[in-house]
Scaffold this motif. Sequence first.
Motif, short mmCIF file in Angstrom:
data_model
loop_
_atom_site.label_atom_id
_atom_site.label_comp_id
_atom_site.label_asym_id
_atom_site.label_seq_id
_atom_site.Cartn_x
_atom_site.Cartn_y
_atom_site.Cartn_z
N GLU A 186 48.86 46.07 36.24
CA GLU A 186 47.74 45.50 35.47
C GLU A 186 47.04 46.24 34.66
O GLU A 186 46.45 45.99 33.43
CB GLU A 186 46.80 44.67 36.59
N VAL A 187 46.69 47.48 35.00
CA VAL A 187 46.03 48.45 34.38
C VAL A 187 46.69 49.56 33.52
O VAL A 187 46.21 50.52 33.35
CB VAL A 187 44.64 49.08 35.22
N PHE A 188 47.97 49.35 33.69
CA PHE A 188 48.85 50.60 33.42
C PHE A 188 48.70 50.99 32.02
O PHE A 188 48.69 52.16 31.67
CB PHE A 188 50.32 50.36 33.66
N ASP A 189 48.65 50.29 31.12
CA ASP A 189 48.54 50.55 29.57
C ASP A 189 47.23 51.56 29.58
O ASP A 189 47.14 52.43 28.90
CB ASP A 189 48.38 49.50 28.60
N MET A 248 49.69 39.01 23.47
CA MET A 248 49.85 40.27 23.82
C MET A 248 49.43 40.25 25.31
O MET A 248 48.43 39.52 25.55
CB MET A 248 48.73 41.12 23.06
N ALA A 249 49.99 40.73 26.13
CA ALA A 249 49.79 40.82 27.70
C ALA A 249 48.51 41.37 27.68
O ALA A 249 48.01 42.43 26.99
CB ALA A 249 50.70 41.56 28.20
N ASN A 250 47.33 40.87 28.57
CA ASN A 250 46.24 41.29 28.70
C ASN A 250 46.43 42.76 29.63
O ASN A 250 47.29 43.01 30.42
CB ASN A 250 45.54 40.46 29.58
N SER A 251 45.71 43.81 29.23
CA SER A 251 45.87 45.09 29.96
C SER A 251 44.30 45.19 30.36
O SER A 251 43.38 45.31 29.39
CB SER A 251 46.29 46.19 29.04
N PHE A 252 44.10 45.61 31.49
CA PHE A 252 42.55 45.79 31.96
C PHE A 252 42.36 47.43 32.14
O PHE A 252 43.13 48.18 32.20
CB PHE A 252 42.30 45.02 33.06
N GLN A 253 40.99 47.46 32.29
CA GLN A 253 40.57 49.03 32.41
C GLN A 253 41.04 49.44 33.82
O GLN A 253 40.97 48.99 34.97
CB GLN A 253 39.25 49.48 32.23
N ASP A 254 41.51 50.83 33.63
CA ASP A 254 41.86 51.50 34.94
C ASP A 254 40.72 51.93 35.83
O ASP A 254 40.26 52.77 35.61
CB ASP A 254 42.72 52.52 34.85
N THR A 255 40.64 51.13 36.87
CA THR A 255 39.52 51.59 37.85
C THR A 255 39.97 51.42 39.41
O THR A 255 39.21 51.34 40.40
CB THR A 255 38.28 50.25 37.95
N LEU A 256 41.30 51.80 39.38
CA LEU A 256 41.79 51.80 40.71
C LEU A 256 41.48 52.69 41.71
O LEU A 256 41.33 52.43 43.00
CB LEU A 256 43.21 51.94 40.54
N PHE A 257 40.75 53.94 41.44
CA PHE A 257 40.46 54.77 42.16
C PHE A 257 38.98 55.04 42.15
O PHE A 257 38.48 56.17 42.79
CB PHE A 257 41.26 56.08 41.90
N THR A 258 38.21 53.99 41.57
CA THR A 258 36.40 54.23 41.62
C THR A 258 35.89 54.42 43.08
O THR A 258 35.00 54.99 43.19
CB THR A 258 35.93 53.33 40.68
N SER A 259 36.58 53.80 43.85
CA SER A 259 36.19 53.82 45.16
C SER A 259 36.21 55.22 45.88
O SER A 259 35.55 55.37 46.84
CB SER A 259 36.69 52.64 46.16
N GLY A 260 37.53 55.81 45.41
CA GLY A 260 37.64 57.05 46.02
C GLY A 260 38.57 56.99 47.34
O GLY A 260 38.91 57.90 47.85
N VAL A 261 38.59 55.52 47.70
CA VAL A 261 39.51 55.44 48.87
C VAL A 261 40.92 55.42 48.76
O VAL A 261 41.41 54.71 47.64
CB VAL A 261 39.11 54.28 49.39
N ILE A 262 41.64 56.05 49.43
CA ILE A 262 43.14 56.30 49.11
C ILE A 262 43.92 55.27 50.19
O ILE A 262 44.06 55.45 51.55
CB ILE A 262 43.67 57.39 49.17
N ALA A 263 44.07 53.95 49.81
CA ALA A 263 44.59 52.97 50.73
C ALA A 263 46.25 53.30 51.10
O ALA A 263 46.55 53.15 52.14
CB ALA A 263 44.51 51.61 50.38
#
Length: 244
Positions: free
Chosen positions: A27-30, A1-16
């Motif tokens: 990587e975190v989509f599921d 099963m493909a690894n799925s990681f926790q969605d922490t993409l926006f924890t910094s609050g910075v919108i790159a």
Amino acid sequence: MANSFQDTLFTSGVIAEDFTFNEHVAEVFDDMLDRSIPCYRLVIDAMAQLLSCHLQPGATVYDLGCSTGTTLLELAKRLPRMDLTYIGIDNAPAMLAKARCKSVEYSKDHDIRFLHSDIISCHLPGAKAVLCNYTLQFLRPLTRQSFINRIFTALPSGGVLLLSEKIIARSSRLNRDFIEIYHSFKKKQGYSELEIAAKREALENILIPFSIEENTALLRQAGFTEIEPFFTWFNFSSIVALKR
Ligand SMILES: C[S@@+](CC[C@H](N)C(=O)[O-])C[C@H]1O[C@@H](n2cnc3c(N)ncnc32)[C@H](O)[C@@H]1O
Ligand SMILES: O=C(O)C(=O)C[C@]1(C(=O)O)C=C[C@@H](O)C=C1
């Protein structure tokens, strides 16, 4: 099963950058979907019930904007004896890589394929059902009618389109209520206020929701005559459209 990681993409609050379906999102989509789309799995249960009402064994089902393949893989689990062919289409390589990895253990018992293509122009040979879950909202509004028209043309009489979308309410007051309720949902899913605000900014002008009425009008204009919402949660809705 493909690894799925926790969605922490926006924890910094910075919108790159504006939200894109890149490798970081894949990587975190599921986890992102399970925690960001209310009743995500319940809608798949409902879709399986509707497909079993309308499909004959051996039919072909397309999922446009299939992402990491969750919908098709879950449907295959729910419809094991229908011997369906499942074809997922997406234009994000990282999403398809995840989908292909996840589907390895299913491909022994199911015909599940994932194709890299633009859903705006791809062909849908042999389609008896088309799924489009939380994808139309990312297409530029001016391209949506021709996109739905192409799906209608590709389906045979008796064919079915299942469309799930984030939506806006016609009433601006209720729309604000629904957005607040949605943000409370996200907080209960473990997202911080900062993450919710940052994601919302990243999605600005990228995710453009229509109302149920606007989506229904697209379907009717394309030629679908039997159209019914089958699931709605505040600002998310799923519609079934039959081609007679
Ligand atoms: C929110 S995700 C869909 C979620 C997925 N349907 C599910 O229920 O798990 C939107 C997907 O549409 C894809 N997409 C957006 N525009 C596309 C296009 N023009 N052609 C193909 N795929 C597209 C994105 O790459 C992304 O994977
Ligand atoms: O609107 C939001 O804040 C969401 O997170 C919803 C949503 C979606 O509806 O597609 C947005 C981006 C991701 O694809 C996952 C969920």
